[in-house]
Design a protein around this motif. Structure first.
Motif, PDB file in Angstrom:
ATOM      1  N   ALA A 252     -35.274  51.742  32.725  1.00  0.00           N
ATOM      2  CA  ALA A 252     -35.936  52.210  31.512  1.00  0.00           C
ATOM      3  C   ALA A 252     -37.413  51.813  31.452  1.00  0.00           C
ATOM      4  CB  ALA A 252     -35.202  51.669  30.294  1.00  0.00           C
ATOM      5  N   HIS A 253     -37.765  50.625  31.918  1.00  0.00           N
ATOM      6  CA  HIS A 253     -39.129  50.133  31.701  1.00  0.00           C
ATOM      7  C   HIS A 253     -40.059  50.561  32.837  1.00  0.00           C
ATOM      8  CE1 HIS A 253     -42.443  47.421  30.777  1.00  0.00           C
ATOM      9  NE2 HIS A 253     -41.869  47.211  29.608  1.00  0.00           N
ATOM     10  N   PRO A 254     -41.270  51.053  32.487  1.00  0.00           N
ATOM     11  CA  PRO A 254     -42.203  51.467  33.542  1.00  0.00           C
ATOM     12  C   PRO A 254     -42.487  50.358  34.568  1.00  0.00           C
ATOM     13  CG  PRO A 254     -42.997  52.230  31.423  1.00  0.00           C
ATOM     14  CD  PRO A 254     -41.798  51.362  31.136  1.00  0.00           C
ATOM     15  N   TYR A 255     -42.464  49.093  34.144  1.00  0.00           N
ATOM     16  CA  TYR A 255     -42.708  48.014  35.096  1.00  0.00           C
ATOM     17  C   TYR A 255     -41.563  47.909  36.114  1.00  0.00           C
ATOM     18  CZ  TYR A 255     -43.437  43.363  37.031  1.00  0.00           C
ATOM     19  OH  TYR A 255     -43.608  42.311  37.890  1.00  0.00           O
ATOM     20  N   GLY A 289     -51.085  43.736  22.298  1.00  0.00           N
ATOM     21  CA  GLY A 289     -50.142  44.845  22.464  1.00  0.00           C
ATOM     22  C   GLY A 289     -49.203  44.605  23.628  1.00  0.00           C
ATOM     23  N   CYS A 290     -48.739  45.684  24.241  1.00  0.00           N
ATOM     24  CA  CYS A 290     -47.856  45.559  25.401  1.00  0.00           C
ATOM     25  C   CYS A 290     -48.629  44.912  26.548  1.00  0.00           C
ATOM     26  CB  CYS A 290     -47.366  46.947  25.812  1.00  0.00           C
ATOM     27  SG  CYS A 290     -46.486  46.907  27.385  1.00  0.00           S
ATOM     28  N   ARG A 291     -48.048  43.884  27.143  1.00  0.00           N
ATOM     29  CA  ARG A 291     -48.777  43.143  28.193  1.00  0.00           C
ATOM     30  C   ARG A 291     -48.896  43.933  29.486  1.00  0.00           C
ATOM     31  NH1 ARG A 291     -46.026  37.341  26.682  1.00  0.00           N
ATOM     32  NH2 ARG A 291     -46.959  37.321  24.613  1.00  0.00           N
ATOM     33  N   PHE A 292     -48.124  45.016  29.603  1.00  0.00           N
ATOM     34  CA  PHE A 292     -48.176  45.828  30.816  1.00  0.00           C
ATOM     35  C   PHE A 292     -49.155  47.002  30.656  1.00  0.00           C
ATOM     36  CE2 PHE A 292     -46.015  48.940  33.810  1.00  0.00           C
ATOM     37  CZ  PHE A 292     -46.402  48.284  34.973  1.00  0.00           C
ATOM     38  N   ALA A 293     -49.733  47.138  29.454  1.00  0.00           N
ATOM     39  CA  ALA A 293     -50.522  48.336  29.117  1.00  0.00           C
ATOM     40  C   ALA A 293     -51.596  48.679  30.154  1.00  0.00           C
ATOM     41  CB  ALA A 293     -51.138  48.167  27.738  1.00  0.00           C
ATOM     42  N   ASP A 294     -52.339  47.673  30.616  1.00  0.00           N
ATOM     43  CA  ASP A 294     -53.447  47.950  31.549  1.00  0.00           C
ATOM     44  C   ASP A 294     -52.976  48.547  32.869  1.00  0.00           C
ATOM     45  OD1 ASP A 294     -55.401  47.194  29.878  1.00  0.00           O
ATOM     46  OD2 ASP A 294     -55.591  45.141  30.658  1.00  0.00           O
ATOM     47  N   ARG A 295     -51.713  48.372  33.199  1.00  0.00           N
ATOM     48  CA  ARG A 295     -51.216  48.847  34.499  1.00  0.00           C
ATOM     49  C   ARG A 295     -50.236  50.001  34.362  1.00  0.00           C
ATOM     50  NH1 ARG A 295     -48.848  43.685  37.372  1.00  0.00           N
ATOM     51  NH2 ARG A 295     -49.241  44.873  39.278  1.00  0.00           N
ATOM     52  N   CYS A 296     -49.999  50.435  33.123  1.00  0.00           N
ATOM     53  CA  CYS A 296     -48.919  51.397  32.900  1.00  0.00           C
ATOM     54  C   CYS A 296     -49.426  52.833  32.906  1.00  0.00           C
ATOM     55  CB  CYS A 296     -48.244  51.079  31.574  1.00  0.00           C
ATOM     56  SG  CYS A 296     -46.874  52.169  31.215  1.00  0.00           S
ATOM     57  N   GLU A 297     -48.794  53.671  33.717  1.00  0.00           N
ATOM     58  CA  GLU A 297     -49.183  55.085  33.784  1.00  0.00           C
ATOM     59  C   GLU A 297     -48.845  55.823  32.489  1.00  0.00           C
ATOM     60  OE1 GLU A 297     -46.990  56.600  37.119  1.00  0.00           O
ATOM     61  OE2 GLU A 297     -48.200  55.503  38.587  1.00  0.00           O
ATOM     62  N   LYS A 298     -47.902  55.267  31.719  1.00  0.00           N
ATOM     63  CA  LYS A 298     -47.429  55.952  30.508  1.00  0.00           C
ATOM     64  C   LYS A 298     -48.064  55.385  29.239  1.00  0.00           C
ATOM     65  CE  LYS A 298     -44.113  58.492  32.459  1.00  0.00           C
ATOM     66  NZ  LYS A 298     -42.822  57.970  32.796  1.00  0.00           N
ATOM     67  N   CYS A 299     -49.069  54.534  29.414  1.00  0.00           N
ATOM     68  CA  CYS A 299     -49.639  53.820  28.261  1.00  0.00           C
ATOM     69  C   CYS A 299     -50.121  54.786  27.164  1.00  0.00           C
ATOM     70  CB  CYS A 299     -50.795  52.940  28.742  1.00  0.00           C
ATOM     71  SG  CYS A 299     -51.530  51.994  27.415  1.00  0.00           S
ATOM     72  N   LYS A 302     -50.724  53.390  20.830  1.00  0.00           N
ATOM     73  CA  LYS A 302     -50.066  52.307  20.074  1.00  0.00           C
ATOM     74  C   LYS A 302     -49.678  51.124  20.961  1.00  0.00           C
ATOM     75  CE  LYS A 302     -45.614  54.595  20.187  1.00  0.00           C
ATOM     76  NZ  LYS A 302     -44.586  55.231  19.441  1.00  0.00           N
ATOM     77  N   CYS A 303     -49.555  51.388  22.272  1.00  0.00           N
ATOM     78  CA  CYS A 303     -49.169  50.304  23.179  1.00  0.00           C
ATOM     79  C   CYS A 303     -50.219  49.190  23.184  1.00  0.00           C
ATOM     80  CB  CYS A 303     -49.000  50.812  24.609  1.00  0.00           C
ATOM     81  SG  CYS A 303     -47.867  52.188  24.772  1.00  0.00           S
ATOM     82  N   ARG A 304     -51.455  49.549  22.866  1.00  0.00           N
ATOM     83  CA  ARG A 304     -52.521  48.544  22.874  1.00  0.00           C
ATOM     84  C   ARG A 304     -52.650  47.839  21.531  1.00  0.00           C
ATOM     85  NH1 ARG A 304     -55.095  48.639  27.551  1.00  0.00           N
ATOM     86  NH2 ARG A 304     -55.005  50.559  28.767  1.00  0.00           N
ATOM     87  N   ARG A 320     -38.186  46.569  26.608  1.00  0.00           N
ATOM     88  CA  ARG A 320     -39.322  46.304  25.720  1.00  0.00           C
ATOM     89  C   ARG A 320     -40.386  47.360  25.991  1.00  0.00           C
ATOM     90  NH1 ARG A 320     -40.951  41.584  23.354  1.00  0.00           N
ATOM     91  NH2 ARG A 320     -39.584  40.212  24.560  1.00  0.00           N
ATOM     92  N   CYS A 321     -40.270  48.531  25.358  1.00  0.00           N
ATOM     93  CA  CYS A 321     -41.235  49.602  25.628  1.00  0.00           C
ATOM     94  C   CYS A 321     -41.163  50.651  24.522  1.00  0.00           C
ATOM     95  CB  CYS A 321     -40.923  50.233  26.983  1.00  0.00           C
ATOM     96  SG  CYS A 321     -41.920  51.687  27.337  1.00  0.00           S
ATOM     97  N   PHE A 322     -42.334  51.115  24.081  1.00  0.00           N
ATOM     98  CA  PHE A 322     -42.374  52.115  23.011  1.00  0.00           C
ATOM     99  C   PHE A 322     -41.844  53.479  23.439  1.00  0.00           C
ATOM    100  CE2 PHE A 322     -45.865  49.385  21.057  1.00  0.00           C
ATOM    101  CZ  PHE A 322     -45.014  48.882  20.074  1.00  0.00           C
ATOM    102  N   LEU A 323     -41.652  53.694  24.716  1.00  0.00           N
ATOM    103  CA  LEU A 323     -41.057  54.967  25.146  1.00  0.00           C
ATOM    104  C   LEU A 323     -39.578  55.014  24.742  1.00  0.00           C
ATOM    105  CD1 LEU A 323     -42.430  55.202  28.802  1.00  0.00           C
ATOM    106  CD2 LEU A 323     -43.157  56.592  26.856  1.00  0.00           C
ATOM    107  N   HIS A 324     -39.002  53.830  24.474  1.00  0.00           N
ATOM    108  CA  HIS A 324     -37.566  53.772  24.191  1.00  0.00           C
ATOM    109  C   HIS A 324     -37.255  53.369  22.763  1.00  0.00           C
ATOM    110  CE1 HIS A 324     -36.589  54.500  28.350  1.00  0.00           C
ATOM    111  NE2 HIS A 324     -37.679  53.791  28.606  1.00  0.00           N
TER     112      HIS A 324
HETATM  113  S1  SF4 Z   1     -45.025  50.009  25.752  1.00  0.00           S
HETATM  114 FE1  SF4 Z   1     -46.494  51.483  26.484  1.00  0.00          FE
HETATM  115  S2  SF4 Z   1     -47.805  50.375  27.936  1.00  0.00           S
HETATM  116 FE2  SF4 Z   1     -45.958  49.160  27.594  1.00  0.00          FE
HETATM  117  S3  SF4 Z   1     -44.604  49.751  29.217  1.00  0.00           S
HETATM  118 FE3  SF4 Z   1     -44.077  51.053  27.477  1.00  0.00          FE
HETATM  119  S4  SF4 Z   1     -45.334  52.882  27.728  1.00  0.00           S
HETATM  120 FE4  SF4 Z   1     -46.171  51.335  29.107  1.00  0.00          FE
END
Ligand code: SF4
Ligand SMILES: Nc1ncnc2c1ncn2[C@@H]1O[C@H](COP(=O)(O)OP(=O)(O)OP(=O)(O)O)[C@@H](O)[C@H]1O
Ligand SMILES: [Mg+2]
Length: 330
Positions: A252-255, A289-299, A302-304, A320-324
């Motif tokens: 589920a998580h982009p990371y 915001g989301c700690r993965f935001a700077d590296r996430c293709e789906k950012c 609101k993630c920031r 832990r992701c706003f996509l879900h």
């Molecule tokens: S919350 Fe946003 S930046 Fe963080 S992993 Fe999900 S889509 Fe990517």
């Protein structure tokens, strides 16, 4: 206690100059009895400090600033964070053991294998006779498939290969029948064929001894081969957690997806080496915001702005992701 180990709200901090810096942030983990649990994430995500906190081995100035680590010991339930140094020393080896990445640095070069196994036994069983200790050491060496165990007992670390040393480390870690084995990157220093043998050995030993294992690794391939459940760590937090089949089948998580793409071989299939662009932000440099935001293709925007909460995406599958989920961390 239903679980062997229950970690709640664990926070670890360090001092940088006069500032307190967070390194681990509100981690919850349940380790079931007779379970192999994987902790995976890139370098600096907080895997080893979590293991060290369980064993009371955090080096100063690192400290647990909040939380609890409850453990179902042979003598009943215990709060590990409240044990005295002496109680913790007696729990190490007898209740919880650890094996590290570098077997060469964990064994003492000036003592032969028998002396080192002897020492591990004497600490917890001072009454054991010399011949009982020798018998137990030989039995453990046989269990970890060391050929010619008698000869190995007389050997010094420099006379043995990396794979043999890691087997001996596992034998020492299990010599006092601990209920929990923490394995921190136990195979990274070994070549691929030996790695596979050691991982298989750890699986077999888990079945034979009813030991739970926490396997720490940066490699989801190792998790796939050895674990039933897995927590993915990113920048001091859990970002995804599920049983292994669910995690690989319904990532589920982009990371985690990025980590999966970085696995070089899974089920015999070879892939091109991929690395997630960018680096893990260290403690003290986490955004709100989301700690993965700077590296996430789906950012998304609101993630920031806010940090996503760890929510249940499917039964027993946390992400832990706003996509879900729209839920924000309180
Ligand atoms: S919350 Fe946003 S930046 Fe963080 S992993 Fe999900 S889509 Fe990517
Ligand atoms: N002794 C220490 N002093 C200061 N900071 C530390 C210390 N040990 C770890 N840290 C910091 O704590 C964070 C988590 O480190 P940890 O060793 O748990 O990472 P890890 O996930 O095990 O990484 P690796 O895969 O490289 O082993 C990192 O930012 C690291 O720099
Ligand atoms: Mg580590």
């Amino acid at each position: 206690m239903e679980n062997l180990l229950e970690i709640r709200d664990l926070k670890i901090t360090t001092l940088r100059g006069k500032n307190t810096v967070k390194l681990l942030d509100k981690v919850d983990l349940d380790i079931k009895k007779k379970c192999s649990f994987g902790i995976v994430g890139e370098s600096g995500c907080g895997k080893s400090i979590t293991a060290n906190a369980i064993l009371g081995l955090l080096p100063y100035p690192l400290q647990v600033s909040e939380g609890s680590i409850r453990y179902d010991s042979k003598d009943g339930e215990k709060e590990l964070l409240k044990l005295s140094k002496k109680e913790m020393r007696s729990a190490r080896g007898r209740e919880i053991s650890m094996i590290f990445q570098e077997p060469m640095t964990s064994l003492d070069p000036i003592f032969n294998v028998e002396m080192q196994m002897d020492e591990a036994l004497t600490f917890h069983h001072p009454q054991m006779s010399k011949s009982e200790k020798r018998e137990r050491s030989l039995e453990m060496l046989r269990r970890v498939n060391i050929p010619r165990p008698e000869q190995t007992l007389a050997s010094y670390p420099h006379q043995l290969s990396g794979g043999q040393l890691q087997r001996i480390m596992i034998a020492i870690a299990l010599i006092n029948d601990p209920r929990l084995l923490l394995a921190d990157e136990p195979t990274t220093a070994l070549d691929v064929t030996i790695q596979a043998q050691i991982l298989k050995l750890m699986n077999d030993l888990k079945e034979q001894n009813d030991t739970s294992i926490i396997m720490i690794t940066h490699d989801l391939g190792v998790i796939a081969e050895t674990c039933e459940e897995v927590a993915v760590f990113y920048a001091g937090q859990i970002v995804e957690q599920a049983n292994v089949i669910e995690l690989f089948g319904k990532t589920a998580h982009p990371y985690t997806l990025g980590l999966l793409r970085a696995v070089t071989s899974l089920g015999g299939e070879s892939r091109k080496l991929y690395t997630i662009p960018g680096i893990v932000p260290p403690g003290g440099q986490w955004s709100q915001g989301c700690r993965f935001a700077d590296r996430c293709e789906k950012c998304m925007e609101k993630c920031r702005q806010a940090m996503p909460a760890l929510t249940e995406a499917a039964p027993g599958h946390y992400c832990r992701c706003f996509l879900h989920s729209e839920e924000v961390e309180a």
